[in-house]
Design an enzyme around this catalytic site. Structure first.
Site, mmCIF file in Angstrom:
data_model
loop_
_atom_site.group_PDB
_atom_site.id
_atom_site.type_symbol
_atom_site.label_atom_id
_atom_site.label_comp_id
_atom_site.label_asym_id
_atom_site.label_seq_id
_atom_site.Cartn_x
_atom_site.Cartn_y
_atom_site.Cartn_z
ATOM 1 N N THR A 209 -45.659 27.695 -28.538
ATOM 2 C CA THR A 209 -46.324 28.998 -28.597
ATOM 3 C C THR A 209 -46.998 29.239 -29.936
ATOM 4 O OG1 THR A 209 -44.767 29.903 -27.001
ATOM 5 C CG2 THR A 209 -45.890 31.485 -28.415
ATOM 6 N N ASP B 246 -46.644 22.279 -24.319
ATOM 7 C CA ASP B 246 -45.614 23.305 -24.167
ATOM 8 C C ASP B 246 -44.316 22.504 -24.143
ATOM 9 O OD1 ASP B 246 -43.658 25.018 -22.840
ATOM 10 O OD2 ASP B 246 -45.358 26.333 -22.393
ATOM 11 N N THR C 70 -40.405 26.454 -28.679
ATOM 12 C CA THR C 70 -39.003 26.861 -28.825
ATOM 13 C C THR C 70 -38.138 26.461 -27.631
ATOM 14 O OG1 THR C 70 -39.464 29.024 -27.844
ATOM 15 C CG2 THR C 70 -39.602 28.863 -30.249
ATOM 16 N N ASP C 71 -38.762 26.296 -26.451
ATOM 17 C CA ASP C 71 -37.934 26.103 -25.250
ATOM 18 C C ASP C 71 -37.008 24.897 -25.354
ATOM 19 O OD1 ASP C 71 -38.833 28.378 -24.016
ATOM 20 O OD2 ASP C 71 -40.425 27.372 -22.881
HETATM 21 N N1 ASN Z 1 -42.949 27.638 -23.802
HETATM 22 C C1 ASN Z 1 -43.037 27.604 -25.247
HETATM 23 C C2 ASN Z 1 -42.665 26.197 -25.698
HETATM 24 O O1 ASN Z 1 -41.520 25.869 -25.743
HETATM 25 C C3 ASN Z 1 -42.139 28.646 -25.834
HETATM 26 C C4 ASN Z 1 -42.310 28.873 -27.318
HETATM 27 O O2 ASN Z 1 -42.714 28.015 -28.063
HETATM 28 N N2 ASN Z 1 -41.961 30.071 -27.798
HETATM 29 O O3 ASN Z 1 -43.538 25.400 -25.974
#
Ligand code: ASN
Length: 350
Positions: A19, A67, A99-100
């Site tokens: 993200t 992602d 973050t995922d």
């Molecule tokens: N869907 C995103 C990822 O993991 C979530 C994020 O980065 N906040 O790439």
């Protein structure tokens, strides 16, 4: 020219997606390019004194930022090799990551980069860099500061004002800026006012002896479901577990059991586990409770797991335990060595 000592070298910033670098598209947020220019522009919005104290860095991007929900063990492997190759020319590394699955990559890197003698700090963001009120810039700034601190000698996650051991961290919240927790290990550092304060006694640095012991195995044979994660629920049947374990591609499984290390008292289920162990599949257990560890055999309800050859994952996170199974199974180790190393702390994961 005199040789550069490690602190004179720039940091490496490695952009993998997530993200933090996403831009709005007609199909929703999607990884964007030009991150070097965008990041530099964002950093110029910091107060001059904070800009001036940032370490120099060199940014590179993977060819196709993703992602992180699309990451597989092959991405962990590529990341490990990229960092290992480039580390000698850099004082430390910042990985910009979605973050995922950030905690999974961090855990895998901790096993691949055992004994690392400088900081490898992962970060990401809940909001894109250019979004109003985004957490991205603060996270990058924090990660850069910790990555420039030579006293940090391990893989860590800087996020929401805190520094966590990478192999102890979990994504804990879907929306909050403070999205990561380290349920069974204290923080390695945190932001206090404008400083990035490291708590060195909690770090791995004092345990590092000798040269780094990087292990960069090939995860290819395990990347496509070689290890399964099976959470128990009341009513789970031996038939269902057998369906998982009889997959010929499966070489190990992580069981998420009850409380302090208990499983249903179902002879058929325990027999299924024992059969898989007997076939050389590496089985380990952790608790479904996020806090605390397990002691298999403390209750009679857990003795069956011990008899079935299931290894105790103690207080490891699911991320740490599963990536460890993959890491060990990818190496030419005897079954005895795999079992013994699973039970040993390799990089502060248990
Ligand atoms: N869907 C995103 C990822 O993991 C979530 C994020 O980065 N906040 O790439």
């Amino acid at each position: 020219m005199p040789p550069l000592n490690s602190t004179d070298r720039p940091l490496l910033v490695l952009y993998t997606g997530g993200t933090l670098g996403m831009l709005q598209t007609t199909r929703g947020l999607s990884p964007g390019g030009d991150i070097g220019v965008r990041l530099e522009r964002a950093l110029t919005t910091l107060p001059p004194s904070r800009q001036a104290s940032l370490p120099p860095y060199r940014l590179i991007s993977v060819t196709t930022p993703i992602d992180s929900s699309a990451a597989t063990p092959l991405d962990w492997q590529r990341l490990g090799r990229e960092i290992a190759d480039r580390l000698p020319d850099h004082a430390g590394v910042v990985v910009l990551h979605g973050t995922d699955t950030l905690a999974w990559s961090a855990a895998s890197l901790a096993y691949q980069l055992q004994g690392v003698d400088r900081p490898v700090v992962l970060t990401g963001a809940m909001q894109p860099l250019e979004a109003e009120g985004s957490d991205a810039l603060a996270n990058v700034e924090l990660a850069l500061r910790f990555a420039a601190n030579p006293s940090l000698k391990e893989v860590a996650i800087a996020f929401g004002g805190r520094l966590l051991r990478g192999v102890r961290a979990r994504k804990w919240h879907t929306r909050k800026n403070s999205a990561f927790e380290s349920p069974n290990y204290p923080l390695l550092g945190e932001r206090v006012d404008e400083d990035a304060v490291l708590y060195p006694t909690r770090g791995l640095a004092h345990q590092q002896r000798g040269a780094p012991r990087f292990e960069l195995p090939d995860y290819t044979s395990l990347a496509d479901g070689g290890v399964a994660r099976i959470a128990l629920w009341p009513g789970i049947s031996a038939r269902q577990v057998a369906a998982w374990l009889s997959d010929p591609h499966l070489r190990g499984a992580l069981l998420e059991v009850w409380g302090g290390g208990n499983s249903p008292d179902d002879p058929a289920l325990l027999e299924t586990l024992a059969r898989a162990s007997g076939e050389g599949k590496l089985l380990a257990a952790i608790s479904q409770c996020p806090h605390g560890g397990i002691t298999l055999g403390h209750y009679a309800a857990g003795q069956g797991l011990v008899d079935a050859g299931v290894l105790s994952g103690d207080d490891m996170t699911p991320e740490a335990a599963l990536t460890k199974l993959i890491h060990l199974l990818a190496q030419p180790l005897s079954e005895q060595e795999q079992r013994q190393r699973f039970l040993t702390s390799l990089s502060g994961e248990r």
